[in-house]
Scaffold this active site. Structure first.
Site, PDB file in Angstrom:
ATOM      1  N   GLY A 229       0.778  -1.235   0.000  1.00  0.00           N
ATOM      2  CA  GLY A 229       0.000   0.000   0.000  1.00  0.00           C
ATOM      3  C   GLY A 229       0.806   1.280   0.000  1.00  0.00           C
ATOM      4  N   GLU A 270       4.900  -5.720   2.569  1.00  0.00           N
ATOM      5  CA  GLU A 270       4.587  -6.445   1.327  1.00  0.00           C
ATOM      6  C   GLU A 270       4.312  -5.482   0.159  1.00  0.00           C
ATOM      7  OE1 GLU A 270       2.106 -10.289   1.538  1.00  0.00           O
ATOM      8  OE2 GLU A 270       0.717  -8.670   1.014  1.00  0.00           O
ATOM      9  N   PRO A 271       5.291  -4.681  -0.183  1.00  0.00           N
ATOM     10  CA  PRO A 271       5.047  -3.663  -1.202  1.00  0.00           C
ATOM     11  C   PRO A 271       5.138  -4.190  -2.625  1.00  0.00           C
ATOM     12  CG  PRO A 271       7.301  -3.521  -0.419  1.00  0.00           C
ATOM     13  CD  PRO A 271       6.671  -4.667   0.315  1.00  0.00           C
ATOM     14  N   ARG A 273       3.939  -1.608  -5.561  1.00  0.00           N
ATOM     15  CA  ARG A 273       4.173  -0.324  -6.226  1.00  0.00           C
ATOM     16  C   ARG A 273       5.466   0.357  -5.766  1.00  0.00           C
ATOM     17  NH1 ARG A 273      -0.080   2.520  -7.955  1.00  0.00           N
ATOM     18  NH2 ARG A 273      -1.391   1.368  -6.508  1.00  0.00           N
ATOM     19  N   ARG A 309      -3.803   1.917 -16.349  1.00  0.00           N
ATOM     20  CA  ARG A 309      -4.098   2.706 -15.137  1.00  0.00           C
ATOM     21  C   ARG A 309      -4.866   4.001 -15.430  1.00  0.00           C
ATOM     22  NH1 ARG A 309      -0.933   4.479 -11.753  1.00  0.00           N
ATOM     23  NH2 ARG A 309      -2.070   3.730  -9.932  1.00  0.00           N
ATOM     24  N   TYR A 313      -8.405   4.035 -13.569  1.00  0.00           N
ATOM     25  CA  TYR A 313      -8.527   4.826 -12.329  1.00  0.00           C
ATOM     26  C   TYR A 313      -8.392   6.329 -12.568  1.00  0.00           C
ATOM     27  CZ  TYR A 313      -6.564   0.260 -11.008  1.00  0.00           C
ATOM     28  OH  TYR A 313      -6.275  -1.067 -10.908  1.00  0.00           O
ATOM     29  N   CYS A 342      -9.253   1.390 -30.915  1.00  0.00           N
ATOM     30  CA  CYS A 342     -10.530   1.887 -31.427  1.00  0.00           C
ATOM     31  C   CYS A 342     -11.490   2.054 -30.265  1.00  0.00           C
ATOM     32  CB  CYS A 342     -11.088   0.907 -32.442  1.00  0.00           C
ATOM     33  SG  CYS A 342     -10.000   0.772 -33.834  1.00  0.00           S
ATOM     34  N   GLU A 343     -11.174   2.951 -29.396  1.00  0.00           N
ATOM     35  CA  GLU A 343     -12.025   3.218 -28.245  1.00  0.00           C
ATOM     36  C   GLU A 343     -11.664   4.610 -27.738  1.00  0.00           C
ATOM     37  OE1 GLU A 343     -12.959  -0.060 -25.802  1.00  0.00           O
ATOM     38  OE2 GLU A 343     -13.459   1.212 -24.089  1.00  0.00           O
TER      39      GLU A 343
HETATM   40  N1  LLP Z   1      -0.559  -7.241  -0.672  1.00  0.00           N
HETATM   41  C1  LLP Z   1      -1.803  -7.518  -1.072  1.00  0.00           C
HETATM   42  C2  LLP Z   1      -2.555  -8.559  -0.388  1.00  0.00           C
HETATM   43  C3  LLP Z   1      -2.375  -6.814  -2.147  1.00  0.00           C
HETATM   44  O1  LLP Z   1      -3.619  -7.081  -2.534  1.00  0.00           O
HETATM   45  C4  LLP Z   1      -1.611  -5.815  -2.806  1.00  0.00           C
HETATM   46  C5  LLP Z   1      -2.161  -5.096  -3.956  1.00  0.00           C
HETATM   47  C6  LLP Z   1      -0.296  -5.574  -2.355  1.00  0.00           C
HETATM   48  C7  LLP Z   1       0.195  -6.290  -1.271  1.00  0.00           C
HETATM   49  C8  LLP Z   1       0.598  -4.563  -2.993  1.00  0.00           C
HETATM   50  O2  LLP Z   1       0.072  -3.289  -2.904  1.00  0.00           O
HETATM   51  P1  LLP Z   1       0.985  -2.045  -3.304  1.00  0.00           P
HETATM   52  O3  LLP Z   1       2.146  -2.002  -2.375  1.00  0.00           O
HETATM   53  O4  LLP Z   1       1.403  -2.232  -4.708  1.00  0.00           O
HETATM   54  O5  LLP Z   1       0.083  -0.863  -3.141  1.00  0.00           O
HETATM   55  N2  LLP Z   1      -3.890  -2.087 -10.066  1.00  0.00           N
HETATM   56  C9  LLP Z   1      -3.887  -1.073  -9.029  1.00  0.00           C
HETATM   57  C10 LLP Z   1      -3.310  -1.614  -7.735  1.00  0.00           C
HETATM   58  C11 LLP Z   1      -3.994  -2.869  -7.260  1.00  0.00           C
HETATM   59  C12 LLP Z   1      -3.345  -3.423  -6.012  1.00  0.00           C
HETATM   60  C13 LLP Z   1      -3.825  -4.799  -5.705  1.00  0.00           C
HETATM   61  N3  LLP Z   1      -3.258  -5.358  -4.509  1.00  0.00           N
HETATM   62  C14 LLP Z   1      -3.123   0.149  -9.511  1.00  0.00           C
HETATM   63  O6  LLP Z   1      -2.687   0.158 -10.666  1.00  0.00           O
HETATM   64  O7  LLP Z   1      -2.980   1.136  -8.786  1.00  0.00           O
END
Ligand code: LLP
Length: 424
Positions: A229, A270-271, A273, A309, A313, A342-343
């Protein structure tokens, strides 16, 4: 504190290599990743006992392998991601386990694979406990708990609260412990992930919820995970969160639990992004410059089939121009950047709700390259074959050397497995 990215709108180099040379060598659209950035971000988080890479953000095995070689562990959310973790050299087992399977369901492939390779499971639904217990009693598991609140950069990335399908509802823990007991399963880990692209204020609330949860589960717990997150700065005005402060909150929680339980608790993060977003650049070529009334469009050869993305979003990505010639002194103007699909939603400069926005970019023409930045997380992995566009190539730069780590999909690949009905 990490240095906020370079938001200049002319970009001539990535990882010390010329963008136009990369484009000529590998074609466009191509994702280019700079290994140094991932390593830098791993180092930022070194205070945590374990950094578990959420490979869903970018699961190319060269990236997963890079994380492994620099000490990161890995999370897998599907059978496919388990195969990727194994292909990248992770060995199941270890303490904390090198590979964890985190999901809200087991599909049949995933259940078979976690049993075959003895992969630690982070259960996001009570049913998973029974399903695992039936075929592999006596194992240890982690529970992914939905604390009843969540937050993300978009409603679509909030994974907590009643509107979310994710995790085990925090009031159902006793039921889960009973289910685990029934199969001799030990609950050794607890995990909370409230959303993606959130902020310190919301992340900090998770510590309190985790502490309460761990105390209710009791002394079998040896591992807690703060989930992912962590946000990154997509815009100059965005700020990174203070990692030291964030770690401090979790470390205090962990220490209080250690004091209550009388044993060590390992603390994971658990990153996805945070580790892989900034390393990635999507290089496209401008193929048309069009005037539509008052709007100038740069139409490029990458679309939402390559980077979803913005359309999903309304996400903002920095965009720069890499002039194909050496001429870098250019005026700027406000343009809309669109792709080839084509969108009408195939626009990179859009806001949430599909509103087309303009971006101030250098004057550029057909043949110049356009670089969409901070695209290493949730970029290629969310790509598709829409409009029968082949998946892009991926290149990893390490020590100023570019390595093709995924060949561009061929038209033969595109049609693989399809057939027409027998002709009479
Ligand atoms: N752990 C779990 C259980 C998750 O579901 C996720 C992301 C992460 C870790 C990693 O989260 P991060 O550190 O990347 O924020 N497609 C969306 C993001 C979807 C995230 C899904 N789960 C976007 O492009 O922003």
């Amino acid at each position: 504190m990490p240095v906020v990215g370079d938001f200049s709108t002319i970009r001539t180099e990535i990882g010390g290599l010329s963008v136009s040379e990369l484009a000529k060598q590998f074609g466009t659209p191509t994702y280019v990743y700079d290994a140094a950035k991932i390593i830098e971000r791993l180092n930022d988080l070194s205070a945590f006992d374990a950094i578990r890479y959420a490979q869903k953000a970018n699961s190319n095995i060269a990236i997963v392998d890079l994380v492994r070689r620099h000490g990161g562990l890995v999370d897998a959310v599907s059978a496919g991601e388990i195969h990727r973790a194994l292909a990248a050299g992770y060995k199941p087992g270890g303490e904390p386990p090198a590979i964890v399977f985190t999901a809200d369901i087991f599909d049949h492939d995933a259940l078979a694979l976690v049993v075959e390779h003895d992969i630690h499971v982070n259960c996001g639904s009570p049913d998973m406990i029974n399903q695992l217990g039936e075929v592999a009693p006596g194992r240890n598991i982690t529970l992914r708990v939905n604390p009843g609140f969540g937050h993300g950069h978009s409603r679509k990335t909030n994974t907590g609260g009643e509107q979310s399908k994710h995790g085990i509802w925090h009031e159902q823990i006793d039921d889960c412990l009973r289910r685990a007991d029934q199969y001799g399963i030990g609950v050794t880990g607890l995990h909370m992930h409230i959303g993606s692209g959130t902020d310190l204020e919301h992340l900090a609330q998770v510590c309190g919820a985790m502490e309460k949860l761990a105390l209710s589960v009791g002394r079998t717990v040896t591992n807690i995970s703060a989930g992912g997150g962590l946000p990154i700065a997509y815009k100059q005005e965005d700020s990174f969160i203070d990692i030291e402060q964030y770690f401090g909150l979790w470390d205090a929680t962990r220490k209080r639990l250690e004091a209550s339980f009388g044993h060590k608790i390992s603390l994971e993060i658990e990153p996805g992004r945070y580790l892989s977003a900034e390393c990635g650049y999507l290089i496209a070529e401008i193929r048309a410059v069009k005037q539509m009334g008052g709007n100038t469009f740069y139409v490029v050869d990458a679309g939402f089939n390559n980077l979803a993305r913005p359309i999903m979003y309304g996400s903002y990505h920095p965009i720069s121009i890499a002039p194909v010639t050496g001429d870098h002194q250019r005026g700027t103007h406000d343009v809309v950047v669109g792709g080839p699909l084509c969108e009408s939603g195939d626009i990179f400069t859009q806001e949430a709700g599909g509103f087309v926005a303009k971006r101030t970019l250098p004057v550029a023409g057909v043949g110049d390259y356009l670089v969409i930045e901070c695209a290493g997380a949730y970029g290629f992995v969310m790509g598709s074959n829409y409009n029968s566009k082949p998946l892009a190539a991926e290149v990893l730069i390490q020590d100023q050397e570019a390595h093709l780590v995924r060949a561009r999909q061929t038209y033969e690949d595109l049609l693989r497995g399809e057939s027409v009905l027998p002709r009479d």
